[in-house]
Motif scaffolding. Structure first.
Motif, PDB file in Angstrom:
ATOM      1  N   ARG A  14       0.790  -1.226   0.000  1.00  0.00           N
ATOM      2  CA  ARG A  14       0.000   0.000   0.000  1.00  0.00           C
ATOM      3  C   ARG A  14       0.821   1.274   0.000  1.00  0.00           C
ATOM      4  O   ARG A  14       0.280   2.363  -0.152  1.00  0.00           O
ATOM      5  CB  ARG A  14      -0.979  -0.006   1.184  1.00  0.00           C
ATOM      6  CG  ARG A  14      -2.017  -1.103   1.047  1.00  0.00           C
ATOM      7  CD  ARG A  14      -3.050  -1.060   2.128  1.00  0.00           C
ATOM      8  NE  ARG A  14      -3.773  -2.327   2.159  1.00  0.00           N
ATOM      9  CZ  ARG A  14      -4.308  -2.845   3.244  1.00  0.00           C
ATOM     10  NH1 ARG A  14      -4.235  -2.204   4.390  1.00  0.00           N
ATOM     11  NH2 ARG A  14      -4.931  -3.998   3.184  1.00  0.00           N
ATOM     12  N   ASP A  15       2.132   1.150   0.173  1.00  0.00           N
ATOM     13  CA  ASP A  15       2.995   2.337   0.139  1.00  0.00           C
ATOM     14  C   ASP A  15       2.962   3.033  -1.215  1.00  0.00           C
ATOM     15  O   ASP A  15       3.274   4.218  -1.314  1.00  0.00           O
ATOM     16  CB  ASP A  15       4.439   1.967   0.516  1.00  0.00           C
ATOM     17  CG  ASP A  15       5.056   0.952  -0.433  1.00  0.00           C
ATOM     18  OD1 ASP A  15       4.516  -0.173  -0.518  1.00  0.00           O
ATOM     19  OD2 ASP A  15       6.069   1.268  -1.068  1.00  0.00           O
ATOM     20  N   VAL A  16       2.582   2.319  -2.269  1.00  0.00           N
ATOM     21  CA  VAL A  16       2.542   2.929  -3.607  1.00  0.00           C
ATOM     22  C   VAL A  16       1.148   3.439  -3.989  1.00  0.00           C
ATOM     23  O   VAL A  16       0.966   3.959  -5.080  1.00  0.00           O
ATOM     24  CB  VAL A  16       3.070   1.963  -4.703  1.00  0.00           C
ATOM     25  CG1 VAL A  16       4.527   1.614  -4.449  1.00  0.00           C
ATOM     26  CG2 VAL A  16       2.207   0.733  -4.817  1.00  0.00           C
ATOM     27  N   LEU A  17       0.182   3.290  -3.097  1.00  0.00           N
ATOM     28  CA  LEU A  17      -1.168   3.779  -3.395  1.00  0.00           C
ATOM     29  C   LEU A  17      -1.188   5.296  -3.391  1.00  0.00           C
ATOM     30  O   LEU A  17      -0.603   5.934  -2.511  1.00  0.00           O
ATOM     31  CB  LEU A  17      -2.173   3.271  -2.355  1.00  0.00           C
ATOM     32  CG  LEU A  17      -2.711   1.861  -2.556  1.00  0.00           C
ATOM     33  CD1 LEU A  17      -3.649   1.511  -1.407  1.00  0.00           C
ATOM     34  CD2 LEU A  17      -3.423   1.718  -3.886  1.00  0.00           C
ATOM     35  N   PHE A  18      -1.894   5.864  -4.349  1.00  0.00           N
ATOM     36  CA  PHE A  18      -2.108   7.299  -4.382  1.00  0.00           C
ATOM     37  C   PHE A  18      -3.249   7.625  -3.427  1.00  0.00           C
ATOM     38  O   PHE A  18      -4.306   7.008  -3.486  1.00  0.00           O
ATOM     39  CB  PHE A  18      -2.460   7.764  -5.803  1.00  0.00           C
ATOM     40  CG  PHE A  18      -2.726   9.229  -5.888  1.00  0.00           C
ATOM     41  CD1 PHE A  18      -1.668  10.124  -5.851  1.00  0.00           C
ATOM     42  CD2 PHE A  18      -4.010   9.726  -6.012  1.00  0.00           C
ATOM     43  CE1 PHE A  18      -1.889  11.488  -5.930  1.00  0.00           C
ATOM     44  CE2 PHE A  18      -4.243  11.077  -6.094  1.00  0.00           C
ATOM     45  CZ  PHE A  18      -3.184  11.959  -6.049  1.00  0.00           C
TER      46      PHE A  18
END
Length: 94
Positions: free
Chosen positions: A89-93
């Motif tokens: 989820r670290d790459v979720l906008f």
């Protein structure tokens, strides 16, 4: 299984290939310079149940991390992977 990425100025896709056959494809559209929208994931029927879709999503996560990008998962399948796998989820906008 090999995952290939084809990237264009506005759109792109990740493609899973095994023994010369397309196992699946996940398409995305750029939303500016720093994020992209996963809009569709499709797995060939003969590869159902083999984790192809998840491998495609994970390839997009690796790409996003390597290039400091964010992902908007509009595709229901991609969204479900993000919902289930907390560590990506670290790459979720947001």
């Amino acid at each position: 299984m090999e995952i290939q990425q084809i990237n264009d100025i506005r759109k792109g896709y990740f493609e899973a290939v095994e023994d010369g056959k397309e196992a699946g494809k996940m398409t995305y559209t750029w939303a500016g310079d720093s994020k992209f929208i996963i809009d569709h994931t499709e797995v060939s029927p003969e590869f159902n149940g083999k984790g192809v879709g998840k491998k495609l999503v994970m390839a997009s996560v690796e790409y996003a991390r390597a290039n400091n990008l964010k992902i908007i998962p509009l595709c229901p399948f991609a969204k479900s992977v993000f919902d289930k796998v907390e560590e990506i989820r670290d790459v979720l906008f947001s």
